[in-house]
Scaffold this motif. Structure first.
Motif: not given
Ligand code: ATP
Length: 368
Positions: A94-98, A267-274, A276-280
């Motif tokens: 998900l990180r790489f593709r999004l 907490p943690s979030s993974e953010i791109g320009d378009d 966002g993924l959110f997980q502990g």
């Protein structure tokens, strides 16, 4: 905005319990008509059954959603033939593709949470680690070489584009904050190992260029990764925002989590320009899965970050209000000493969820 589509991948181990807890809290805080949750398969358990960690339909639904909420993925006994864990590919893919290039990990000491550090109180540790999320050492995953049972290599990748964008993200984040607890200064610390490897000295110099270009209102600071592990223990109040290469960010954010009560509250979030993924910040903790004792707080606070991000992107005051209410409710539950086991209490995942929902419904003045 009218309705937000939230892709939910609850995953493995404690993932489903903490994820369902966060969904219940979100429903209560926002009102179910505003959030439309879609539960999607994926993770190590799914790989064991189907040979796919991230089914294409799950990816498509995530790509088409407004945000992704994730529990945790990975089971230690579900591995690829090369020995690496299959479940990790869920978020890596998900990180790489999004293109989720900024992994944002707030390290904030909340009320009634005992830090292993001496002399720190709620709010005196309050910094954010921004971990570069798409390159660094982990970019090489699946591409390393094992040769004749004698030699193994993985390659560390740093690009100008990847460093510039994560540095800009981190400087902008500092601009939105109130500075370091110690002195109120907005400060970006670049964490690297520039004294040893060219890749890290490049990372540092690109961060400095970004600073010179547009961010001189913020103080720039540098720390070697080995030294910062000591500073984060002895002087955490000094930090505001830290930007780090992927693996270094992964390691120091677990260290930071340890200073504010552990992985169960980070907490943690993974953010791109378009997207966002959110997980502990924690993994699937299979040792405590199904026992009902996992702390849902990290996932609930990640869900709060999701609302803030959505509110910001779509200019929606109702969502930012709901995010503030979740934060207030969690603080109030901690103040009431409804604590999970990893924070020294006895409350179950269910009891904490119910307590947070109850606090959400308390009159504002009482809950604050
Ligand atoms: P990963 O590599 O996938 O991040 P990990 O190996 O770091 O995972 P975790 O799954 O995060 O390991 O868990 C480490 C330990 O922390 C677990 O064994 C568990 O005891 C504890 N832990 C993690 N998350 C929680 C939680 N939400 N509530 C209570 N304890 C937790």
């Amino acid at each position: 905005m009218s309705t937000c589509k939230i892709a939910v991948i609850d995953g493995d181990g404690i993932g489903p319990e903490v994820c369902q807890s966060a969904v219940r809290v979100l429903r209560e805080a926002v009102g179910s008509c505003k959030l439309d949750f879609e539960l999607l398969p994926g993770g190590a358990g799914h790989y064991r059954k189907t040979g796919k960690v991230l089914p294409e339909e799950t990816f498509t639904a995530c790509a088409g959603s407004h945000a992704i909420l994730h529990g945790a993925a990975g089971l230690p006994d579900v591995r690829y033939p090369d020995g690496t864990e299959a479940g990790n590919d869920l978020h890596l893919d998900l990180r790489f593709r999004l293109d989720l290039y900024a992994n944002v990990r707030p390290i904030k000491l909340l009320p009634n949470v005992r830090s292993p550090l001496n002399g720190v109180t709620a709010g005196s540790i309050d910094y954010v680690i921004v971990r570069e999320n798409t390159e660094g050492l982990y970019a090489s995953r699946g591409g390393g070489i094992r040769l004749r049972g004698e030699v193994a290599t993985d390659t560390l990748v740093i690009t100008r584009k990847g460093t510039e964008r994560v540095a800009r993200f981190a400087f902008n984040l500092s601009r939105q904050r109130n500075g370091a607890p110690k002195d109120g200064k907005r400060r970006l610390t670049v964490c690297d190992k520039a004294n040893i490897l060219r890749s890290y000295s490049f990372f540092r110099s690109v961060c400095e260029e970004v600073w010179k270009e547009n961010f001189q209102d913020i103080e720039i600071d540098y720390a070697y990764v080995d030294a910062i592990t000591v500073h984060l223990i002895k002087n955490p109040q000094y930090y505001d925002v830290i930007v780090a290469e992927n693996m270094f960010g992964d390691i120091i954010s677990d260290l930071g989590a340890g200073t504010i009560g552990g992985l169960g509250i980070a907490p943690s979030s993974e953010i791109g320009d378009d997207h966002g993924l959110f997980q502990g910040s924690h993994g699937s903790a299979p040792d405590i899965a199904g026992l009902g004792i996992a702390s849902p707080l990290a996932t609930i606070l990640s869900a709060k970050m999701m609302l803030e991000w959505l509110a910001d992107r779509h200019g929606d005051g109702h969502l930012s209000d709901a995010a503030n209410r979740i934060e207030t409710a969690v603080n109030s539950v901690l103040q009431d000493r409804v604590l999970p086991r990893d924070l020294g209490g006895t409350s179950t995942c269910e009891e904490i969820t119910v307590a947070v929902i109850r606090a959400l419904n308390m009159p504002r003045a009482t809950a604050a």
